[in-house]
Design a protein around this motif. Structure first.
Motif: not given
Length: 247
Positions: A76-91
């Motif tokens: 989950y963390m990796v694929f949201v980073c691929g969607l440019s959602g870095y804050a969501a990945g860190l959250f």
């Protein structure tokens, strides 16, 4: 990799296995210059979340189920980073640290109470013998599932909403796989709870005679992690999502 449960709690929650996600977040300016790489990250992350969730369905070792759930949440963390959602990945990295450490330490308490046994098929009916451990395990499991108003809900729902709304061509794939993986996560979490704490006891008489609850100094970390697993999401959502948001 296998180790004692305190070591497992540390490496799965705070160090090593989450270092790759943190590296992607730190290098986000570089990744934003390579859209093809971002698409690859989405596919790999979503595939990882699905693969690990399905693997967790078939495990009978208590710690292996939790370990595969870590792999799934990393997806989950990796694929949201691929969607440019870095804050969501860190959250999700931050909330995941609390409930995953809670699950591993609770698993260690269960294994300690039944004389080192880790096969869930040999447990059963431990909720009455280990009420404090059961309560901590239950909170960690429902936070992992993403039950509303617990920490896992805020971060995981944020990731799924970003995947559903992102304009990237791979976002629909990530959203669908994320939803299916979330269902499997709930399934193996309930299976773990049922085999370990509910139903008829399948534990041999000798371990049952030595079953005991945690002493105070071992119970305190579970309490701290339980509080974090419940409240970190609602306290940190403005920090990671934005103040005053109704996202």
């Amino acid at each position: 990799m296998e180790g004692p449960t305190p070591v497992s709690a540390l490496i799965h929650a705070a160090t090593m296995v989450t270092a790759g996600v943190f590296l992607i977040i730190r290098c986000s300016p570089l990744f934003e210059c390579a859209p093809g790489v971002l698409m690859f990250i989405v596919v790999v992350g979503a595939g990882t979340s699905f693969m690990a969730a399905t693997s967790g369905l078939l495990q009978n070792d208590l710690k292996k189920v939790i370990a595969y759930s870590t792999c799934s949440q990393l997806g989950y963390m990796v694929f949201v980073c691929g969607l440019s959602g870095y804050a969501a990945g860190l959250f999700h990295l931050a909330t995941h640290a609390f409930f995953k450490a809670l699950l591993f330490l609770s698993a260690g308490a269960v294994i300690h109470a039944v004389s080192g046994e880790q096969d869930m098929r040999k447990f059963g009916s431990l909720a009455t013998a280990l009420p404090y451990t059961y309560a901590a395990f239950f909170v960690g499991s429902i936070a992992l599932m993403g039950v509303p108003f617990l920490s896992g809900f805020y971060s995981k729902d944020f990731i799924l909403e970003l995947a559903g709304a992102a304009p990237a061509s791979t976002s629909s794939f990530a959203y669908t796989v994320g939803l299916v993986s979330a269902f499997f996560t709930s399934f193996y979490s309930f299976r773990l709870l049922h085999l370990t704490f509910y139903g008829a006891s399948r534990t041999s008489r000798l371990p049952l005679e030595h079953t005991h609850e945690l002493p105070g100094r071992m119970a305190l970390p579970l309490l701290v992690l339980t509080v974090g697993s419940v409240f970190l999401g609602i306290l940190g959502r403005d920090l990671f999502i934005g103040p005053g948001t109704d996202f």
